[in-house]
Design a protein around this motif. Structure first.
Motif, mmCIF file in Angstrom:
data_model
loop_
_atom_site.group_PDB
_atom_site.id
_atom_site.type_symbol
_atom_site.label_atom_id
_atom_site.label_comp_id
_atom_site.label_asym_id
_atom_site.label_seq_id
_atom_site.Cartn_x
_atom_site.Cartn_y
_atom_site.Cartn_z
ATOM 1 N N GLU A 55 0.806 -1.215 0.000
ATOM 2 C CA GLU A 55 0.000 0.000 0.000
ATOM 3 C C GLU A 55 0.843 1.270 0.000
ATOM 4 N N GLU A 56 1.999 1.226 0.623
ATOM 5 C CA GLU A 56 2.826 2.435 0.677
ATOM 6 C C GLU A 56 3.521 2.742 -0.650
ATOM 7 N N LYS A 57 3.527 1.790 -1.578
ATOM 8 C CA LYS A 57 4.203 1.994 -2.858
ATOM 9 C C LYS A 57 3.252 2.341 -3.994
ATOM 10 N N HIS A 58 1.957 2.067 -3.834
ATOM 11 C CA HIS A 58 0.977 2.303 -4.901
ATOM 12 C C HIS A 58 -0.276 2.926 -4.315
ATOM 13 N N SER A 59 -0.879 3.790 -5.076
ATOM 14 C CA SER A 59 -2.156 4.350 -4.655
ATOM 15 C C SER A 59 -3.276 3.654 -5.416
ATOM 16 N N ALA A 60 -4.452 3.707 -4.849
ATOM 17 C CA ALA A 60 -5.621 3.109 -5.484
ATOM 18 C C ALA A 60 -5.883 3.778 -6.826
ATOM 19 N N GLN A 61 -6.502 3.023 -7.722
ATOM 20 C CA GLN A 61 -6.805 3.506 -9.069
ATOM 21 C C GLN A 61 -8.315 3.520 -9.286
ATOM 22 N N SER A 62 -8.715 4.089 -10.402
ATOM 23 C CA SER A 62 -10.124 4.148 -10.760
ATOM 24 C C SER A 62 -10.277 3.806 -12.240
ATOM 25 N N ILE A 63 -11.242 2.950 -12.548
ATOM 26 C CA ILE A 63 -11.499 2.591 -13.943
ATOM 27 C C ILE A 63 -12.999 2.661 -14.227
ATOM 28 N N HIS A 64 -13.332 2.942 -15.476
ATOM 29 C CA HIS A 64 -14.712 2.877 -15.970
ATOM 30 C C HIS A 64 -14.843 1.604 -16.783
ATOM 31 N N ILE A 65 -15.921 0.881 -16.557
ATOM 32 C CA ILE A 65 -16.286 -0.233 -17.418
ATOM 33 C C ILE A 65 -17.642 0.134 -18.003
ATOM 34 N N PHE A 66 -17.682 0.339 -19.304
ATOM 35 C CA PHE A 66 -18.921 0.737 -19.969
ATOM 36 C C PHE A 66 -19.776 -0.487 -20.228
ATOM 37 N N THR A 67 -21.082 -0.331 -20.035
ATOM 38 C CA THR A 67 -22.010 -1.445 -20.120
ATOM 39 C C THR A 67 -23.350 -0.987 -20.649
ATOM 40 N N ASP A 68 -24.139 -1.933 -21.095
ATOM 41 C CA ASP A 68 -25.555 -1.664 -21.276
ATOM 42 C C ASP A 68 -26.263 -2.514 -20.223
ATOM 43 N N GLY A 69 -27.510 -2.262 -19.977
ATOM 44 C CA GLY A 69 -28.212 -3.009 -18.935
ATOM 45 C C GLY A 69 -27.731 -2.658 -17.545
ATOM 46 N N LEU A 70 -27.476 -1.378 -17.308
ATOM 47 C CA LEU A 70 -26.923 -0.947 -16.021
ATOM 48 C C LEU A 70 -27.836 -1.320 -14.850
ATOM 49 N N ASP A 71 -29.134 -1.160 -15.024
ATOM 50 C CA ASP A 71 -30.059 -1.481 -13.927
ATOM 51 C C ASP A 71 -29.982 -2.961 -13.560
ATOM 52 N N GLU A 72 -29.910 -3.825 -14.576
ATOM 53 C CA GLU A 72 -29.814 -5.259 -14.325
ATOM 54 C C GLU A 72 -28.475 -5.620 -13.666
ATOM 55 N N LEU A 73 -27.398 -4.996 -14.115
ATOM 56 C CA LEU A 73 -26.084 -5.240 -13.519
ATOM 57 C C LEU A 73 -26.068 -4.776 -12.065
ATOM 58 N N HIS A 74 -26.653 -3.623 -11.799
ATOM 59 C CA HIS A 74 -26.759 -3.097 -10.438
ATOM 60 C C HIS A 74 -27.518 -4.088 -9.552
ATOM 61 N N ALA A 75 -28.653 -4.599 -10.046
ATOM 62 C CA ALA A 75 -29.442 -5.568 -9.279
ATOM 63 C C ALA A 75 -28.636 -6.844 -9.030
ATOM 64 N N GLU A 76 -27.885 -7.303 -10.048
ATOM 65 C CA GLU A 76 -27.049 -8.494 -9.881
ATOM 66 C C GLU A 76 -26.016 -8.276 -8.783
ATOM 67 N N MET A 77 -25.354 -7.129 -8.807
ATOM 68 C CA MET A 77 -24.326 -6.845 -7.798
ATOM 69 C C MET A 77 -24.934 -6.818 -6.393
ATOM 70 N N ARG A 78 -26.113 -6.239 -6.280
ATOM 71 C CA ARG A 78 -26.780 -6.206 -4.969
ATOM 72 C C ARG A 78 -27.129 -7.619 -4.515
ATOM 73 N N GLU A 79 -27.607 -8.457 -5.442
ATOM 74 C CA GLU A 79 -27.934 -9.845 -5.095
ATOM 75 C C GLU A 79 -26.691 -10.605 -4.650
ATOM 76 N N ARG A 80 -25.532 -10.256 -5.206
ATOM 77 C CA ARG A 80 -24.268 -10.892 -4.822
ATOM 78 C C ARG A 80 -23.762 -10.375 -3.479
ATOM 79 N N GLY A 81 -24.427 -9.364 -2.921
ATOM 80 C CA GLY A 81 -23.997 -8.791 -1.643
ATOM 81 C C GLY A 81 -22.842 -7.823 -1.783
ATOM 82 N N THR A 82 -22.663 -7.292 -2.990
ATOM 83 C CA THR A 82 -21.573 -6.345 -3.231
ATOM 84 C C THR A 82 -21.888 -5.024 -2.537
ATOM 85 N N CYS A 83 -20.923 -4.510 -1.796
ATOM 86 C CA CYS A 83 -21.082 -3.212 -1.142
ATOM 87 C C CYS A 83 -20.788 -2.124 -2.175
ATOM 88 N N LEU A 84 -21.806 -1.368 -2.531
ATOM 89 C CA LEU A 84 -21.648 -0.313 -3.522
ATOM 90 C C LEU A 84 -21.219 0.972 -2.834
#
Length: 115
Positions: A55-84
Motif C-alpha cells: 500500500e505504501e508503494k501504490h495508490s488506489a486507481q479508478s477505472i470505468h467499465i462501460f455497459t448496457d443493462g446498467l439497472d440489471e447489472l446493479h441488481a445483480e451486484m446487490r444480489e451478490r452482496g456487493t457493497c456499492l
C-alpha cells in the motif's frame, strides 16, 4: 492503419487471493490466469489485471467499465452482496453509473453511456 483492440487496466491489490475472490464472487468476473503476484480476471471480454502491491508503494486507481443493462447489472451486484460505494446516479453529461471499491480502494465505475 493500426487499430486499438482493447484495454486491460492493471490495479494494485494488497491481498491477491482475496482480491480474486472479490472479483469473482462480488463482481461476476472469472479468474483466467494466476501467478504468485499477478492475476487476470475477465467478464464479457473485459479483462482486469491485478497485481500484488504494498500500500505504501501504490495508490488506489479508478477505472470505468462501460455497459448496457446498467439497472440489471446493479441488481445483480446487490444480489451478490456487493457493497456499492455509490448507487446509480445520472451525471450532468448524461451517463449513468454506479461504483464499487475493492479492498485496496480501487474504484470500479460501471457506466451506461447516454443513449
Amino acid at each position: 492503419m493500426p487499430t486499438l483492440l482493447r484495454i486491460a487496466p492493471e490495479l494494485p491489490v494488497s491481498d491477491l487471493p482475496a482480491s480474486i475472490k472479490f472479483y469473482e464472487l462480488k463482481l461476476g468476473f472469472r479468474n483466467v490466469m494466476t501467478m504468485s503476484d499477478y492475476a487476470i480476471v475477465e467478464r464479457d471480454g473485459v479483462a482486469v489485471h491485478l497485481f500484488q502491491a504494498a500500500e505504501e508503494k501504490h495508490s488506489a486507481q479508478s477505472i470505468h467499465i462501460f455497459t448496457d443493462g446498467l439497472d440489471e447489472l446493479h441488481a445483480e451486484m446487490r444480489e451478490r452482496g456487493t457493497c456499492l460505494s455509490q448507487d446509480i446516479v445520472r451525471k450532468p453529461w448524461g451517463n449513468r453509473d454506479f461504483r464499487v471499491q475493492d479492498a485496496f480502494g480501487n474504484e470500479i465505475k460501471f457506466t451506461e453511456p447516454l443513449s
